[in-house]
Design an enzyme around this catalytic site. Sequence first.
Site, PDB file in Angstrom:
ATOM      1  N   TYR A  48       0.587  -1.273   0.105  1.00 35.44           N
ATOM      2  CA  TYR A  48       0.078   0.039  -0.263  1.00 35.44           C
ATOM      3  C   TYR A  48       1.027   1.215   0.147  1.00 35.44           C
ATOM      4  O   TYR A  48       0.621   2.181  -0.789  1.00 35.44           O
ATOM      5  CB  TYR A  48      -0.957  -0.003   1.140  1.00 35.44           C
ATOM      6  N   THR A  93       2.564   1.917  -3.219  1.00 31.84           N
ATOM      7  CA  THR A  93       1.827   2.539  -4.262  1.00 31.84           C
ATOM      8  C   THR A  93       1.516   3.852  -4.073  1.00 31.84           C
ATOM      9  O   THR A  93       1.493   4.752  -4.887  1.00 31.84           O
ATOM     10  CB  THR A  93       0.513   1.628  -4.427  1.00 31.84           C
TER      11      THR A  93
HETATM   12  P1  NDP Z   1     -13.403   2.054   0.007  1.00 35.30           P
HETATM   13  O1  NDP Z   1     -12.907   0.735   0.325  1.00 35.30           O
HETATM   14  O2  NDP Z   1     -14.225   2.516   1.155  1.00 35.30           O
HETATM   15  O3  NDP Z   1     -13.741   2.561  -1.346  1.00 35.30           O
HETATM   16  C1  NDP Z   1     -13.326   2.081  -2.533  1.00 35.30           C
HETATM   17  C2  NDP Z   1     -14.015   1.970  -3.730  1.00 35.30           C
HETATM   18  O4  NDP Z   1     -13.159   1.426  -4.957  1.00 35.30           O
HETATM   19  C3  NDP Z   1     -15.159   0.673  -3.516  1.00 35.30           C
HETATM   20  O5  NDP Z   1     -16.394   1.305  -3.783  1.00 35.30           O
HETATM   21  C4  NDP Z   1     -14.558  -0.301  -4.248  1.00 35.30           C
HETATM   22  O6  NDP Z   1     -15.680  -1.185  -5.013  1.00 35.30           O
HETATM   23  C5  NDP Z   1     -13.871   0.199  -5.396  1.00 35.30           C
HETATM   24  N1  NDP Z   1     -12.630  -0.335  -6.080  1.00 35.30           N
HETATM   25  C6  NDP Z   1     -11.837  -1.234  -5.501  1.00 35.30           C
HETATM   26  N2  NDP Z   1     -11.229  -1.992  -6.471  1.00 35.30           N
HETATM   27  C7  NDP Z   1     -11.839  -1.596  -7.526  1.00 35.30           C
HETATM   28  C8  NDP Z   1     -11.566  -1.900  -9.157  1.00 35.30           C
HETATM   29  N3  NDP Z   1     -10.333  -2.811  -9.182  1.00 35.30           N
HETATM   30  N4  NDP Z   1     -12.271  -1.217  -9.942  1.00 35.30           N
HETATM   31  C9  NDP Z   1     -13.384  -0.503  -9.468  1.00 35.30           C
HETATM   32  N5  NDP Z   1     -13.556  -0.081  -8.084  1.00 35.30           N
HETATM   33  C10 NDP Z   1     -12.737  -0.734  -7.565  1.00 35.30           C
HETATM   34  O7  NDP Z   1     -11.898   2.977   0.161  1.00 35.30           O
HETATM   35  P2  NDP Z   1     -11.815   4.637   0.443  1.00 35.30           P
HETATM   36  O8  NDP Z   1     -12.860   5.463   0.295  1.00 35.30           O
HETATM   37  O9  NDP Z   1     -11.407   4.435   2.020  1.00 35.30           O
HETATM   38  O10 NDP Z   1     -10.357   5.029  -0.091  1.00 35.30           O
HETATM   39  C11 NDP Z   1     -10.603   5.560  -1.114  1.00 35.30           C
HETATM   40  C12 NDP Z   1      -9.193   6.149  -1.761  1.00 35.30           C
HETATM   41  O11 NDP Z   1      -8.364   7.006  -0.599  1.00 35.30           O
HETATM   42  C13 NDP Z   1      -8.151   5.056  -1.848  1.00 35.30           C
HETATM   43  O12 NDP Z   1      -7.006   5.481  -2.706  1.00 35.30           O
HETATM   44  C14 NDP Z   1      -7.527   4.998  -0.290  1.00 35.30           C
HETATM   45  O13 NDP Z   1      -6.042   4.444  -0.507  1.00 35.30           O
HETATM   46  C15 NDP Z   1      -7.265   6.479  -0.023  1.00 35.30           C
HETATM   47  N6  NDP Z   1      -7.072   6.693   1.383  1.00 35.30           N
HETATM   48  C16 NDP Z   1      -7.995   6.238   2.107  1.00 35.30           C
HETATM   49  C17 NDP Z   1      -7.594   6.646   3.588  1.00 35.30           C
HETATM   50  C18 NDP Z   1      -8.653   6.207   4.651  1.00 35.30           C
HETATM   51  O14 NDP Z   1      -8.390   6.356   5.947  1.00 35.30           O
HETATM   52  N7  NDP Z   1     -10.023   5.785   4.157  1.00 35.30           N
HETATM   53  C19 NDP Z   1      -6.638   7.340   4.051  1.00 35.30           C
HETATM   54  C20 NDP Z   1      -5.741   7.850   2.879  1.00 35.30           C
HETATM   55  C21 NDP Z   1      -6.106   7.433   1.547  1.00 35.30           C
HETATM   56  P3  NDP Z   1     -15.943  -2.732  -4.102  1.00 35.30           P
HETATM   57  O15 NDP Z   1     -16.991  -2.252  -2.950  1.00 35.30           O
HETATM   58  O16 NDP Z   1     -16.616  -3.252  -5.036  1.00 35.30           O
HETATM   59  O17 NDP Z   1     -14.883  -3.053  -3.439  1.00 35.30           O
END
Ligand code: NDP
Length: 256
Positions: free
Chosen positions: A156, A159
């Site tokens: 993670y 990336t």
């Molecule tokens: P969530 O897991 O809540 O949401 C991620 C979304 O992406 C889900 O709807 C998921 O779908 C979708 N997804 C995953 N893989 C794929 C794929 N291959 N193709 C299309 N859609 C996909 O994540 P967050 O909202 O927490 O995070 C969003 C971003 O923010 C990420 O990049 C994360 O690394 C970053 N971030 C988050 C933090 C946090 O504390 N939450 C902190 C720092 C950064 P499905 O439901 O089907 O899995």
Amino acid sequence: MKDRLQGKAAVITGGGRGIGRALALGLASEGADIAVLDMDGAGAKAAAAEAGDMGRIAIGLKTDVTDPTQIPSAFKEAVHRLGKVDILVNNTGIARYAPFLEYSYEDWKKSLDTNLGSYFLCAQQAARNMVERKRGKIVNISSIVAQVAMPGSVAYAATKGGILSFTRVLALELAPYGICVNAIGPGPILTDMAQKTLGEEDRRAREAMIPMGRYGVTADLIGAAVFLSSSESDYITGQTLFVDGGYLASGVSKKF
Ligand code: NDP
């Protein structure tokens, strides 16, 4: 402020829930038409329906953004329905935690494909559309773990650090086309991802490290995303805006 993105068309990946959903609706509330790409087609459509209720053109497309064969058709559909792509928010991310000595190569590859590969594929599609108008905004979602180490997060963190280098290279290559490329580095945000991967004890320990004394919520990121998507940031490119309640600033202690 309202309507800062009136007439703009935005694609948001992973916008079916969590941070992506909040950012998609945040851009829509400023006037943008949106295409939400997510593996969870129902989530993508639900987010689009909410933006539709605001009067926007909005579509939700079930898309696996790690699949190079699905991305061109998703962008083709977005351009068909929205007319163009002015803004891309690369938000999709997965977090697979395990000690390095036990970390599987499968999880490593899956993390790279999702968190970096999809950013490359989507940015390329979006930028090819943006160059036609010599204008565009790409916002890549990174994390504070791009800057500070977190045990168990080897793939993670790699990336998320990679996203910052990716952002800078794209910023240089796309500047002649009037396209700004920036990143947002969220601190801990309470989303499904965080709730699933963190125990209560870890959650409280981490909260104690945040100078502002609370976890972030998805709404905390909307201002940064709208700013970096709007003309207010036209002379800003290659930068990362950390939205972390002071987390990265508190090196040794948060109290005197
Ligand atoms: P969530 O897991 O809540 O949401 C991620 C979304 O992406 C889900 O709807 C998921 O779908 C979708 N997804 C995953 N893989 C794929 C794929 N291959 N193709 C299309 N859609 C996909 O994540 P967050 O909202 O927490 O995070 C969003 C971003 O923010 C990420 O990049 C994360 O690394 C970053 N971030 C988050 C933090 C946090 O504390 N939450 C902190 C720092 C950064 P499905 O439901 O089907 O899995």
